[in-house]
Enzyme design. Structure first.
Site, PDB file in Angstrom:
ATOM      1  CE  LYS A 248      40.651  36.984  37.290  1.00 23.21           C
ATOM      2  NZ  LYS A 248      39.602  36.327  38.043  1.00 23.21           N
ATOM      3  CB  SER A 292      38.625  30.628  37.854  1.00 24.23           C
ATOM      4  OG  SER A 292      39.562  31.598  37.286  1.00 24.23           O
ATOM      5  CB  CYS A 294      40.242  26.390  43.044  1.00 22.99           C
ATOM      6  SG  CYS A 294      40.395  25.358  41.680  1.00 22.99           S
ATOM      7  CG  ASN A 409      31.056  30.653  36.811  1.00 23.32           C
ATOM      8  OD1 ASN A 409      31.736  30.690  37.997  1.00 23.32           O
ATOM      9  ND2 ASN A 409      31.202  31.434  35.606  1.00 23.32           N
TER      10      ASN A 409
HETATM   11  C1  OXD Z   1      37.012  35.104  38.510  1.00 24.11           C
HETATM   12  C2  OXD Z   1      37.576  34.049  37.524  1.00 24.11           C
HETATM   13  O1  OXD Z   1      37.452  35.533  39.314  1.00 24.11           O
HETATM   14  O2  OXD Z   1      36.827  33.372  36.836  1.00 24.11           O
HETATM   15  O3  OXD Z   1      35.849  35.239  38.136  1.00 24.11           O
HETATM   16  O4  OXD Z   1      38.603  33.901  37.876  1.00 24.11           O
HETATM   17 MN    MN Z   2      39.551  34.874  39.500  1.00 24.71          MN
END
Ligand code: OXD
Ligand code: MN
Length: 660
Positions: A248, A292, A294, A409
């Site tokens: 990112k 993220s 979803c 997560n």
């Molecule tokens: C990922 C995000 O892809 O947080 O890890 O968008």
């Molecule tokens: Mn992502």
């Protein structure tokens, strides 16, 4: 003011104070053994040599190791992560587990800043820090941060070597876990670096140190993006979303690059890429945006020709096709609710059926080394260890809430090449894949139907602009339902108006020979929102339904089904969905469910339009076209409401707008 490159001081060079290549070489001589000196001697790009030397001068490691991604270096990274305790072996060969600190389980959004120059526009949805302030903070906390440690330097490519949209990037870290993850997620560019920089005209530099891996340091952690010098700084954290900065961190730079330097040529999106095999064995490629957490990975896995689950670099090719490459070659996917029913391809890797290299993070490890996570489809675990230590179902947080066995997560990192439906040739083809369908989705419990297709590129751009989504566990401290423009909002550094402008330009470009179908997807409608009991938050659909929705789009994109013409776009007809559900997932799709899913709830949609209009009105210089489309849709929706009331059934939509 727009973005200006190489403006203001380059913080890394300024703090490192190395200005000549000769000095840089002297530093390498001091810190590298002969093997590593030989490796770095193959890189000739002076700017890159200076970046690396400045990192050494600032972070002051005892020694430096270069990762060339040779077989031996790949093994050194794996061993390093085990030896320094960042990972440990678990049940299956090639599988390891990594724990992040409890405070660092997701992206640290409130500690993530764009470094800006006086007068530069920064997204209204992001945090920013002025250059001199950021420099002071980096100086205070990163000077000597690698004392007593080895600095690890890798060079990877964001995308297949030679692809039009690929950009090489340097990753400097003291974490073998970061190197091990990067080796799985990115193509090696060590040997092609000079030619790739010459081709792309730029490269990114990333700097990370986990410091001492202490909870008390996490509040001081920062993730900085220096937009002007395309350099990142991240420290006192280990969660890969904060540290593996090619992901990112550099995605933000490519968004900038496309928004300011590649208008009407390229886009950089938070999208999966996947292919579906349609009638006559044709392959149709789809890219799709979702915030993220979803469902991007799940959607991508539904394809017969999986290409990528998180990011897409998209461009208009000379022949007029829209093409896309995945800047990554692996996935860093959420494991919560990944099970054999919904994600069979992934599960085969995660359960050791297919030999593969997997790094789990923040899952529960049972006594025999089996990794477990919430919703994995097996019997509930009774004990094990997770990122908080020993775990049993009775374990509670201080506030009395139960501690789930795995963090919501928690993740798995693995190579695409190990996943059965990955297209091994096209996945790394620098020519990319031709894109026929573009989808946008969010976690939307009460407004949009499961699938609808825009009537034209302007309406498609508006679908992307209007994503609204409930917060997920991917961001520390995120709550509530928020605007998530293009699902890319957390990664758009500049003004949203500029980004919106670039979207309109790209999709309306005359250079595109055949406009892709742009569509909305929504898997998250609840019973409560469609006539059920208040609070009945069960979903109307299930994970498996993704395949029928994509299949309808595939057939629609080839002009083989009619659709209902409504003010927000085209909706599928019941008979088509019934057949598609039956053929793709052998499921009886009922008219009752269709009416719930595809009736338009006018007041909800209009409330969304009003919310979005108000928000975009606050953005300076937002394209007028956006507001015109919202207004057009509102007029159409209001006239439907006048005739049919606030809930308009598909049969009424057909009566009003017909089919096309
Ligand atoms: C990922 C995000 O892809 O947080 O890890 O968008
Ligand atoms: Mn992502």
């Amino acid at each position: 003011m727009k973005l200006e490159m190489k403006k203001g001081i380059d913080i890394l060079s300024n703090l490192g104070s190395v200005v000549s290549v000769e000095e840089a070489r002297n530093i390498f001589e001091k810190k590298c053994d002969s093997d590593n000196l030989k490796k770095i001697s193959t890189i000739k790009n002076e700017e890159a040599l200076l970046k690396i030397a400045n990192a050494i001068a600032l972070f002051q490691p005892d020694s430096v190791w270069f990762n060339t991604c040779s077989k031996e270096d790949l093994q050194t990274a794996r061993n390093g992560a085990l030896e320094n305790g960042e990972e440990f072996k678990i049940k299956f060969e090639g599988h390891t587990c990594h724990y992040d600190l409890p405070e660092d389980q997701a992206r640290l959004v409130k500690q993530t800043y764009y470094i800006y120059n006086e007068g530069e526009d920064i997204s209204s949805l992001a945090l920013k820090q002025e250059r001199s302030e950021a420099k002071a903070y980096i100086k205070e906390h990163m000077t000597g941060i690698m004392k007593g440690k080895k600095m690890l330097a890798s060079i990877w490519s964001r995308g297949p070597i030679g692809a039009k949209a690929s950009i090489p990037a340097i990753m400097i870290t003291d974490s073998y876990y970061v190197v091990h993850s990067g080796n799985i997620l990115y193509p090696n560019a060590f040997n092609d670096f000079d030619s790739e920089v010459a081709r792309a005209g730029l490269f990114f530099t990333n700097c990370h140190s986990y410091g001492q891996f202490k909870s008390e340091d996490v509040p001081k952690a920062r993730v900085y993006m220096d937009r002007s010098w395309q350099t990142t700084f991240s420290f006192f954290c280990t969660y890969a979303g904060n540290t593996l900065l090619l992901k990112k961190g550099n995605h933000r730079f490519t968004v900038d690059h496309c928004t300011y330097y590649r208008v009407e040529e390229e886009l950089s999106e938070h999208m999966f890429i996947t292919g579906l095999t349609g009638p006559g064995n044709r392959k149709t490629f789809i890219v799709g945006a979702a915030p993220s957490g979803c469902g991007k990975t799940t959607t991508a896995m539904v394809g017969t020709d999986f290409i990528g689950d998180d990011l897409a670099q998209i461009w208009i090719e000379r022949d007029g096709t829209v093409r896309a490459v995945n800047p990554e070659i692996g996935i860093f996917g959420i494991v919560k609710d990944v099970n054999y029913r919904g994600d069979p391809y992934l599960m085969k890797c995660l359960r050791g059926e297919i030999p593969s290299e997997v790094i789990f993070s923040n899952v529960l490890i049972e006594e025999d080394g089996t990794p477990r996570w919430e919703g994995d489809g097996d019997q509930e675990p009774t004990s094990g260890k997770n990122f908080l230590g020993d775990w049993t179902p009775e374990k509670k947080y201080v506030n009395g809430n139960p501690v789930p066995c795995s963090h919501p997560n928690s993740r798995c990192t693995l190579s695409n090449a190990d996943i059965e439906n990955y297209n091994r040739e096209l996945g790394v083809d620098p020519a990319g894949v031709p894109i026929k369908i573009i989808t946008y989705s969010g976690r939307d419990s009460d407004t949009n139907p499961p699938v609808w297709a825009a009537k034209n590129p302007d309406q498609g751009v508006v679908i992307g602009a209007s994503i609204l989504s409930a917060a997920t566990a991917t961001e520390v401290g995120a709550v509530g339902v928020r605007r998530q423009p293009w699902a890319n909002a957390p990664f758009v550094p500049g003004s949203l108006a500029d980004y919106t402008h670039a979207q309109f330009k790209f999709f309306n470009s005359n250079k595109i020979k055949e406009k892709p179908v742009m569509a909305g997807l929504n898997y998250f409608l609840t019973h409560a929102a469609r006539g059920g009991e208040p609070g009945d938050n069960r979903l109307l659909g299930e994970k498996r339904d993704v395949k029928p929705w994509l299949t309808w789009l595939e057939i629609r994109a080839h002009g083989e089904v009619m659709a209902i013409n409504t003010p927000i776009g085209y909706l599928p007809l019941f008979e088509d969905l019934k057949t598609i559900f039956n053929e793709t997932i052998n499921k009886e799709y009922t008219n009752k469910l269709y009416n719930k899913q595809f009736s338009l709830y006018i007041d909800n949609i209009i409330a969304r339009i009003d919310l979005q209009t108000k928000a975009y009105e606050k953005e300076e210089n937002c394209p007028e076209r956006l507001f015109e489309i919202y207004e057009e849709q509102k007029v159409g929706l209001n006239s439907l409401k006048e005739k049919y009331g606030p809930i308009v059934k598909p049969s009424e939509l057909i009566e009003a707008g017909g089919t096309e």
